[in-house]
Design a protein around this motif. Structure first.
Motif, mmCIF file in Angstrom:
data_model
loop_
_atom_site.group_PDB
_atom_site.id
_atom_site.type_symbol
_atom_site.label_atom_id
_atom_site.label_comp_id
_atom_site.label_asym_id
_atom_site.label_seq_id
_atom_site.Cartn_x
_atom_site.Cartn_y
_atom_site.Cartn_z
ATOM 1 N N THR A 176 17.159 -3.365 38.688
ATOM 2 C CA THR A 176 17.889 -2.436 39.554
ATOM 3 C C THR A 176 17.206 -1.082 39.601
ATOM 4 N N THR A 177 16.813 -0.545 38.450
ATOM 5 C CA THR A 177 16.223 0.791 38.455
ATOM 6 C C THR A 177 14.776 0.769 38.950
ATOM 7 N N ARG A 178 14.075 -0.348 38.800
ATOM 8 C CA ARG A 178 12.738 -0.454 39.402
ATOM 9 C C ARG A 178 12.853 -0.415 40.921
ATOM 10 N N LYS A 179 13.871 -1.106 41.449
ATOM 11 C CA LYS A 179 14.121 -1.023 42.893
ATOM 12 C C LYS A 179 14.486 0.410 43.285
ATOM 13 N N GLY A 180 15.196 1.086 42.371
ATOM 14 C CA GLY A 180 15.557 2.471 42.646
ATOM 15 C C GLY A 180 14.338 3.360 42.758
ATOM 16 N N GLY A 201 15.733 6.373 25.095
ATOM 17 C CA GLY A 201 15.490 5.342 24.090
ATOM 18 C C GLY A 201 14.255 5.669 23.282
ATOM 19 N N ALA A 202 13.742 4.675 22.599
ATOM 20 C CA ALA A 202 12.570 4.866 21.747
ATOM 21 C C ALA A 202 11.299 4.927 22.587
ATOM 22 N N ASP A 203 10.383 5.803 22.198
ATOM 23 C CA ASP A 203 9.099 5.943 22.886
ATOM 24 C C ASP A 203 8.134 4.909 22.312
ATOM 25 N N THR A 204 8.120 3.739 22.921
ATOM 26 C CA THR A 204 7.261 2.642 22.469
ATOM 27 C C THR A 204 6.190 2.383 23.518
ATOM 28 N N GLY A 205 5.273 1.488 23.194
ATOM 29 C CA GLY A 205 4.250 1.131 24.160
ATOM 30 C C GLY A 205 4.837 0.542 25.418
ATOM 31 N N ASP A 206 5.894 -0.274 25.259
ATOM 32 C CA ASP A 206 6.523 -0.903 26.422
ATOM 33 C C ASP A 206 7.209 0.119 27.311
ATOM 34 N N THR A 207 8.002 1.016 26.712
ATOM 35 C CA THR A 207 8.698 2.012 27.533
ATOM 36 C C THR A 207 7.699 2.981 28.168
ATOM 37 N N ARG A 208 6.635 3.317 27.455
ATOM 38 C CA ARG A 208 5.613 4.206 28.033
ATOM 39 C C ARG A 208 4.944 3.547 29.229
ATOM 40 N N SER A 209 4.705 2.244 29.132
ATOM 41 C CA SER A 209 4.112 1.502 30.241
ATOM 42 C C SER A 209 5.048 1.487 31.448
ATOM 43 N N GLN A 210 6.336 1.297 31.193
ATOM 44 C CA GLN A 210 7.316 1.304 32.285
ATOM 45 C C GLN A 210 7.388 2.669 32.953
ATOM 46 N N LEU A 211 7.370 3.736 32.149
ATOM 47 C CA LEU A 211 7.403 5.087 32.714
ATOM 48 C C LEU A 211 6.150 5.354 33.544
ATOM 49 N N ASP A 212 4.998 4.944 33.036
ATOM 50 C CA ASP A 212 3.753 5.143 33.778
ATOM 51 C C ASP A 212 3.802 4.429 35.123
ATOM 52 N N TRP A 213 4.378 3.214 35.124
ATOM 53 C CA TRP A 213 4.506 2.476 36.388
ATOM 54 C C TRP A 213 5.354 3.264 37.392
ATOM 55 N N MET A 252 21.051 6.914 40.139
ATOM 56 C CA MET A 252 21.320 5.924 39.101
ATOM 57 C C MET A 252 21.542 4.553 39.726
ATOM 58 N N GLY A 253 21.074 3.508 39.030
ATOM 59 C CA GLY A 253 21.407 2.156 39.429
ATOM 60 C C GLY A 253 22.807 1.830 38.936
ATOM 61 N N ALA A 254 23.612 1.284 39.798
ATOM 62 C CA ALA A 254 25.000 1.018 39.413
ATOM 63 C C ALA A 254 25.095 -0.062 38.345
ATOM 64 N N TYR A 255 24.123 -0.969 38.307
ATOM 65 C CA TYR A 255 24.158 -2.005 37.276
ATOM 66 C C TYR A 255 22.752 -2.260 36.766
ATOM 67 N N GLY A 256 22.492 -1.850 35.534
ATOM 68 C CA GLY A 256 21.227 -2.112 34.883
ATOM 69 C C GLY A 256 21.424 -3.101 33.759
ATOM 70 N N HIS A 257 20.554 -3.067 32.772
ATOM 71 C CA HIS A 257 20.648 -4.036 31.680
ATOM 72 C C HIS A 257 20.439 -3.382 30.318
ATOM 73 N N SER A 258 20.773 -2.118 30.198
ATOM 74 C CA SER A 258 20.623 -1.446 28.913
ATOM 75 C C SER A 258 21.798 -0.507 28.726
ATOM 76 N N ARG A 259 21.613 0.514 27.871
ATOM 77 C CA ARG A 259 22.694 1.468 27.640
ATOM 78 C C ARG A 259 23.074 2.203 28.927
ATOM 79 N N ILE A 260 22.118 2.408 29.822
ATOM 80 C CA ILE A 260 22.440 3.080 31.085
ATOM 81 C C ILE A 260 23.453 2.255 31.873
ATOM 82 N N ARG A 261 23.418 0.925 31.683
ATOM 83 C CA ARG A 261 24.392 0.069 32.364
ATOM 84 C C ARG A 261 25.821 0.481 32.020
#
Length: 284
Positions: A176-180, A201-213, A252-261
């Motif tokens: 949902t938020t990628r579409k956003g 959330g935690a600053d990990t390699g995965d989240t950093r990659s998502q932010l860069d995208w 904001m995405g109305a329905y995500g899959h994490s705490r933002i949901r």
């Protein structure tokens, strides 16, 4: 009918801002603008209770008077709505909309908007309605039901209009938020507006990659974009970042899959929207 910006107005103190934000969106998206006002003709609870206390001898007569009172009240409400729609049309013209339209319906706001959903590209609505005071902490059950029932983007606006210059999207890497992010990048609604991306959330390699995208997608579309990953409680973290960077609009995405949901499926929904001092664009 082609998709349009639709603005739901009533007699609340949000109505003027609804008109102005709707006009801004209509011009940015280059689509038509329609104002809708719904007259709810359901009898008031107090009157129904009164009818049950009427004595046998006068019951029929007083029930007739109550029915006549309901009819007169409905006519007054319809005329009041026509005047509000007329004022909204005039304000939209002053805001530069050439041919704004209006619709008045009988029923409930939620049912009416769901019926008209196929015509809506963006719904503009105030965070509280006519029955809730400006200082009230009550968000309004209408807005909550609209958010849950609609499948179109919803722009919830504060009582004063300000053309957005900086927008922030709450991003969690979900579909949902990628579409956003993709919508933010491509929509003419945000042309020339600086874009911020915040992950909580935690600053990990995965989240950093998502932010860069996300930042690359926005920059590729020509936006000035920046973002951050922050640990903490979601609502407070969003609010702090928004204040630090003078953000004009939250997406904001109305329905995500994490705490933002949780912001839009539980009690936190009301808290976030109630405390918002800037517009909130909810994506479905």
């Amino acid at each position: 009918m082609t998709e349009q910006v639709m603005a739901a107005i009533d007699g609340s103190q949000f109505s003027e801002a609804i008109c102005d934000y709707a006009a801004w969106a209509s011009k940015a998206l280059d689509v038509s603008l329609t104002f809708v006002h719904v007259v709810d003709n359901h009898p008031q609870t107090a009157e129904a209770d009164l009818s049950g206390t009427i004595g046998l001898g006068s019951r029929e007569h007083l029930l007739e008077e109550l029915a006549e009172l309901d009819e007169r009240r409905a006519k007054v409400a319809q005329e009041h709505g026509r005047l509000m729609l007329k004022a909204a049309i005039e304000r939209a013209r002053q805001d530069g909309i050439e041919e704004p339209c209006s619709r008045q319906r009988n029923g409930t706001l939620v049912e009416t908007l769901i019926e008209l959903e196929g015509d809506i590209r963006l719904l503009v609505i105030g965070k509280r309605g006519e029955s809730a005071g400006l200082d009230s902490e009550h968000l309004g059950s209408n807005l909550e039901r609209v958010v849950r029932g609609m499948h179109r983007p919803i722009l919830m606006v504060p009582p004063v209009f300000k053309a957005p210059e900086r927008v922030m999207i709450a991003f969690d890497g979900s579909k949902t938020t990628r579409k956003g992010v993709e919508m933010l990048a491509s929509s003419p609604l945000f042309q020339g507006i600086d874009c911020h991306v915040l992950m909580v959330g935690a600053d990990t390699g995965d989240t950093r990659s998502q932010l860069d995208w996300a930042l690359e997608a926005l920059r590729h579309a020509g936006h000035v974009a920046q973002g951050d990953i922050r640990a903490g409680e979601v609502e407070e973290t969003l609010r702090t970042y928004q204040q630090e960077h003078d953000i004009d609009m939250l997406v904001m995405g109305a329905y995500g899959h994490s705490r933002i949901r949780q912001l839009l499926v539980g009690s936190t929904t009301t808290s976030v929207l109630r405390s918002a001092e800037t517009p909130v664009l909810l994506l479905r």
